[in-house]
Design a protein around this motif. Structure first.
Motif, short mmCIF file in Angstrom:
data_model
loop_
_atom_site.label_atom_id
_atom_site.label_comp_id
_atom_site.label_asym_id
_atom_site.label_seq_id
_atom_site.Cartn_x
_atom_site.Cartn_y
_atom_site.Cartn_z
N ILE A 159 -10.35 5.91 -3.45
CA ILE A 159 -10.03 7.25 -3.51
C ILE A 159 -11.00 7.97 -2.50
CG2 ILE A 159 -10.86 8.98 -5.24
CD1 ILE A 159 -10.65 6.88 -7.53
N THR A 162 -3.50 -3.15 -9.60
CA THR A 162 -3.53 -2.19 -8.41
C THR A 162 -4.89 -1.99 -8.28
OG1 THR A 162 -1.62 -1.05 -9.50
CG2 THR A 162 -2.76 0.31 -7.86
N SER A 178 -3.32 3.72 -2.90
CA SER A 178 -2.89 2.67 -3.84
C SER A 178 -2.37 1.21 -3.34
CB SER A 178 -1.81 3.03 -4.92
OG SER A 178 -2.22 4.19 -5.43
N CYS A 213 -4.98 -3.03 2.54
CA CYS A 213 -5.35 -3.55 1.49
C CYS A 213 -5.48 -5.26 1.65
CB CYS A 213 -4.47 -3.38 0.36
SG CYS A 213 -4.76 -4.38 -1.25
N ARG A 237 -10.07 -0.11 -9.39
CA ARG A 237 -8.76 -1.34 -9.74
C ARG A 237 -8.37 -1.20 -11.03
NH1 ARG A 237 -11.85 -6.80 -8.49
NH2 ARG A 237 -13.46 -7.01 -10.17
N GLU A 271 0.77 -1.08 -0.10
CA GLU A 271 -0.01 -0.02 0.05
C GLU A 271 0.83 1.08 0.19
OE1 GLU A 271 -2.39 -2.61 3.16
OE2 GLU A 271 -0.28 -2.04 2.68
N GLY A 296 0.37 5.94 -0.28
CA GLY A 296 -0.55 7.00 -0.43
C GLY A 296 -1.22 7.69 0.68
N THR A 307 -5.67 9.43 -2.38
CA THR A 307 -5.86 8.59 -3.12
C THR A 307 -4.93 7.36 -2.48
OG1 THR A 307 -6.95 9.38 -4.95
CG2 THR A 307 -5.91 7.12 -5.23
N TYR A 362 -7.26 0.66 -5.76
CA TYR A 362 -7.30 1.97 -5.13
C TYR A 362 -8.31 2.32 -4.39
CZ TYR A 362 -4.23 2.89 -9.27
OH TYR A 362 -3.24 2.94 -10.26
#
Length: 116
Positions: free
Chosen positions: A82, A78, A21, A96, A72, A6, A8, A19, A80
């Motif tokens: 947001i 990846t 990732s 994640c 994704r 992960e 961000g 965001t 995401y």
């Protein structure tokens, strides 16, 4: 072997956006895998934030509906998250998660702090 990474997280003011990732190893990334974001606030249990179910539909926890979007990219493997209109109660460590073929995989987490 690190299978999910992960990034961000950071410090953001209330009302701001971030965001997150999660780069997922090719060996476990699948459109049919359950892929999720969880968070854990200080002193609280880990909770589900958003999820891609195995049939590709998306679900969200009530506190983040209308503010967060899970997405994704199957070309870069990846996932995401947001996050818009962030609130102080969104502060926590975000993780994640991938569930695939009966196995459960977690990343190391990225910290989000929402504060003025």
């Amino acid at each position: 072997q690190v299978l999910l990474v992960e990034s961000g997280g950071g410090l953001v003011q209330p009302g701001g956006s971030l965001t997150l990732s999660c780069v997922v190893s090719q060996s476990i990334f699948s459109r049919h895998a359950q892929m999720s974001w969880y968070r854990q606030a200080p002193g609280k249990e880990r909770e589900l934030v958003a999820m891609f179910t195995s049939d590709g539909s998306r679900t969200y926890a009530d506190p983040v509906k209308g503010r967060f979007t899970i997405s994704r990219d199957t070309l870069t493997n990846t996932l995401y998250l947001i996050m818009n209109n962030l609130k102080p109660e969104d502060t926590g460590d975000y993780y994640c998660n991938v569930q695939n073929s009966g196995s459960d995989y977690w990343g190391q987490g990225t910290r989000v702090t929402v504060s003025s």
